[in-house]
Structures are given as structure tokens and as C-alpha cells.
Design an enzyme around this catalytic site. Sequence first.
Site, PDB file in Angstrom:
ATOM      1  N   SER A 116     -26.944  29.524  -0.673  1.00 37.94           N
ATOM      2  CA  SER A 116     -27.738  28.438  -0.109  1.00 37.94           C
ATOM      3  C   SER A 116     -28.956  28.147  -0.994  1.00 37.94           C
ATOM      4  CB  SER A 116     -28.139  28.791   1.330  1.00 37.94           C
ATOM      5  OG  SER A 116     -28.622  27.663   2.025  1.00 37.94           O
ATOM      6  N   ASP A 170     -19.356  23.765   6.880  1.00 38.53           N
ATOM      7  CA  ASP A 170     -20.782  24.046   6.719  1.00 38.53           C
ATOM      8  C   ASP A 170     -21.622  22.897   7.270  1.00 38.53           C
ATOM      9  OD1 ASP A 170     -23.351  24.696   5.833  1.00 38.53           O
ATOM     10  OD2 ASP A 170     -22.638  25.539   3.947  1.00 38.53           O
ATOM     11  N   HIS A 201     -21.694  27.959   7.449  1.00 38.84           N
ATOM     12  CA  HIS A 201     -22.697  28.358   6.453  1.00 38.84           C
ATOM     13  C   HIS A 201     -22.805  29.885   6.488  1.00 38.84           C
ATOM     14  CE1 HIS A 201     -25.857  27.298   3.673  1.00 38.84           C
ATOM     15  NE2 HIS A 201     -26.738  28.040   4.316  1.00 38.84           N
TER      16      HIS A 201
END
Length: 221
Positions: A116, A170, A201
Amino acid sequence: MSSVAPLILEPAQPASACVIWLHGLGADRYDFQPVAEALQRVLPGVRFVLPQAPTRPVTLNGGWSMPSWYDIVALEPERALDLAQLEDSASRVLELIEAQRASGIPAERIFLAGFSQGGAVVLHAAFRRWAGALGGVLALSTYAPAFEPGQTLGAIQQAHPVLCLHGSEDAVVDPALGRRAHDWLAERGVAVEWRSYPMGHEVGNAEIRDIALWLSERLAA
């Protein structure tokens, strides 16, 4: 930058390679310790360096302070962020690369990985800041906020292999943003691969197996 020392996981045998792995927003240096330890069981000789982001206010999260590689000001246009903080975090990655080189690990056997927000930092470090060789880059559930349309890459940067991994469901980082980073690299001659997984995610077991295989192949080469 953070005054917290990185978590360093030494392998059972003398280290001959290194993975520098950055966590995501709100996590810490221990977040990927279980993943690193699992990978070390199949990748003997690989040291893992897990740095921690500084704790700072994050505008998008109501100004609450949390470990963050950079402040996210807004989601539009496409995650407006504090570029100076992104640069500072990338500089820290470069310092970690140099520390590993000084310890005897060749740059060609140093890999950058990030999840991320951490992935955005390692992509920026590898393709906007670092001018030397690298073993490769693992970009997990991430994007590249500072890749510019007119930017070109030198031959050394083009030689950095990249594996982009993203959950198809996600809801935090749109897979389209990850795919855009992949395509940007591919258009500039980088050997980049895309892997999609039926998840959100997060990091899954199938993804970890693919990472282990990808690293094994490059270390063997």
C-alpha cells in the site's frame, strides 16, 4: 524520519541477499514479520529489514496521528499527498540500501518491497531516486503517485524486475491505480509482471507463495 530502528531479521546462515520491506499506513515494523519469517524458511540466506514509518497526523484520517510514510491530504485527485514527505521516506529507503551494501550485500541482491503506502514509497525510491542496480521490486496493493507521463528511465532502472500484486476486490487502493503503475513501467521497458488475487486490501497465502517463487528465481539467477 522515524527514530525507531528497523526490525532486522537475520537468516539462519550468513546473509547473501536482503529484502527491505515497508508496511502500510497505520501499521508498524512488526506488521510483516510473520510474512518475512515464513519467506526465510524457503529463502535461506535472505535478511529482512523492516523499517517503521514516523508517527504523524494524517489529514485524510481526520488528522489522527499514526505511522505514515507521507500525509494523504485527499483521495482526489488520485490521493493528493505531501510530496516532501514522500521524498523523505524514499531517502530513508536509499539509506537502508546503502547500509546493506556497506554490510557486504551487493546491490543486485537487494530487493525493495512495500504494501500500500509502503509500496508507493519503494516504487518512488527505485524509479525516481535510486540510480544504481537492484535485485527487484515487490509492489503489493499499491500505486505510484509520483510517476510522471514524460519521465524516462535509464538502462539500469529498466533492468529492475518488478512484481505487482493486487487484490481484485481492493476497496482501499483501486486495482486500476496499481495497474496504471504496472503499465507505466511496462511502457518504459521494465520487466514487470501483474498478479491479481480474489481478495481485498490484504496479503494472502497464494500471494506469499508467488513472492517466494519470484524471489527464488531471481536469487538463483
